[in-house]
Design an enzyme around this catalytic site. Structure first.
Site, PDB file in Angstrom:
ATOM      1  N   TYR A 189      -1.706  -1.892   9.088  1.00 33.12           N
ATOM      2  CA  TYR A 189      -0.598  -2.511   8.357  1.00 33.12           C
ATOM      3  C   TYR A 189       0.351  -3.189   9.334  1.00 33.12           C
ATOM      4  CZ  TYR A 189      -2.208   1.144   5.147  1.00 33.12           C
ATOM      5  OH  TYR A 189      -2.979   1.966   4.382  1.00 33.12           O
TER       6      TYR A 189
ATOM      7  N   HIS B 195       0.832  -1.197   0.000  1.00 34.45           N
ATOM      8  CA  HIS B 195       0.000   0.000   0.000  1.00 34.45           C
ATOM      9  C   HIS B 195       0.870   1.252   0.000  1.00 34.45           C
ATOM     10  CE1 HIS B 195      -3.502  -2.331   1.627  1.00 34.45           C
ATOM     11  NE2 HIS B 195      -2.516  -3.073   2.107  1.00 34.45           N
TER      12      HIS B 195
ATOM     13  N   LYS C 174      -8.948   2.069  -6.402  1.00 39.76           N
ATOM     14  CA  LYS C 174      -8.001   3.135  -6.090  1.00 39.76           C
ATOM     15  C   LYS C 174      -6.691   2.784  -6.777  1.00 39.76           C
ATOM     16  CE  LYS C 174      -8.379   2.701  -1.659  1.00 39.76           C
ATOM     17  NZ  LYS C 174      -8.193   2.893  -0.233  1.00 39.76           N
TER      18      LYS C 174
ATOM     19  N   HIS D  35      -2.441  -2.971  -3.394  1.00 45.97           N
ATOM     20  CA  HIS D  35      -3.803  -2.854  -2.878  1.00 45.97           C
ATOM     21  C   HIS D  35      -4.805  -2.775  -4.024  1.00 45.97           C
ATOM     22  CE1 HIS D  35      -6.771  -0.585  -0.037  1.00 45.97           C
ATOM     23  NE2 HIS D  35      -7.135  -1.830  -0.238  1.00 45.97           N
TER      24      HIS D  35
ATOM     25  N   CYS E 241      -3.664   2.963  -5.365  1.00 41.70           N
ATOM     26  CA  CYS E 241      -2.694   2.524  -4.360  1.00 41.70           C
ATOM     27  C   CYS E 241      -2.127   1.147  -4.720  1.00 41.70           C
ATOM     28  CB  CYS E 241      -3.412   2.497  -3.007  1.00 41.70           C
ATOM     29  SG  CYS E 241      -2.514   1.704  -1.673  1.00 41.70           S
TER      30      CYS E 241
END
Length: 158
Positions: free
Chosen positions: A40, A10, A136, A116, A138
């Site tokens: 995380y 990420h 997204k 991600h 990411c």
């Protein structure tokens, strides 16, 4: 010990010209999201320092549907100074990330390393999560191509 066979990478979604410390990350995950700690397992700041966050033995809170069997790594950055998605990793972050991924692969039977964005649903059902399907951007770089060499070879049987 839980079964770990995947790494999900990420970005913090922070601008490259604004520091986003591990303390700020913890505040956002605990005070804003209401979690018990950072979601995380590892956070890599721009100076390349790897911060251990959530213990690997505990399931992460970083990629819906993939938390149970994965380790989450996040790097500080992911946005340029104007807020646009971009691979903003410093050389120190790239080096630390490669070493961390390699170490995790040696300690666990990792069969997949994803960004991600690669955990987004395959909306058209073709077996590939394409850019138009990403929820997204990411982590703002192609994780699979960067870390494929760390994975065991795929054996194709006739």
């Amino acid at each position: 010990m839980r079964k770990i066979d995947m790494i999900v990478v990420h970005c913090s979604g922070s601008r490259c010209n604004h520091p986003y410390t591990v303390e700020q990350l913890r505040h956002d995950h605990v005070e804003v999201n209401g979690w018990f700690d950072i979601g995380y397992h590892y956070y890599i700041t721009r100076d390349g320092k790897v911060h251990e966050c959530r213990p690997v033995e505990r399931m992460g809170a970083h990629a819906r549907g993939a938390n149970a069997n994965s380790i989450g790594i996040c790097y500080e950055g992911g946005l340029d100074k104007n807020g646009k998605a971009k691979d903003t990793r410093t050389d120190a972050q790239k080096k630390s990330m490669r070493e961390l991924v390699q170490d995790i692969c040696h300690r666990h039977d990792i069969i997949d390393i994803l960004g991600h964005r690669d955990t987004s649903p395959d909306k058209n059902g073709n077996g590939i999560v394409e850019k138009c399907e990403w929820m997204k951007e990411c982590p703002c770089f192609d994780v699979k191509s960067e870390f494929t060499s760390f994975l065991p070879p795929v054996i194709v049987r006739p």
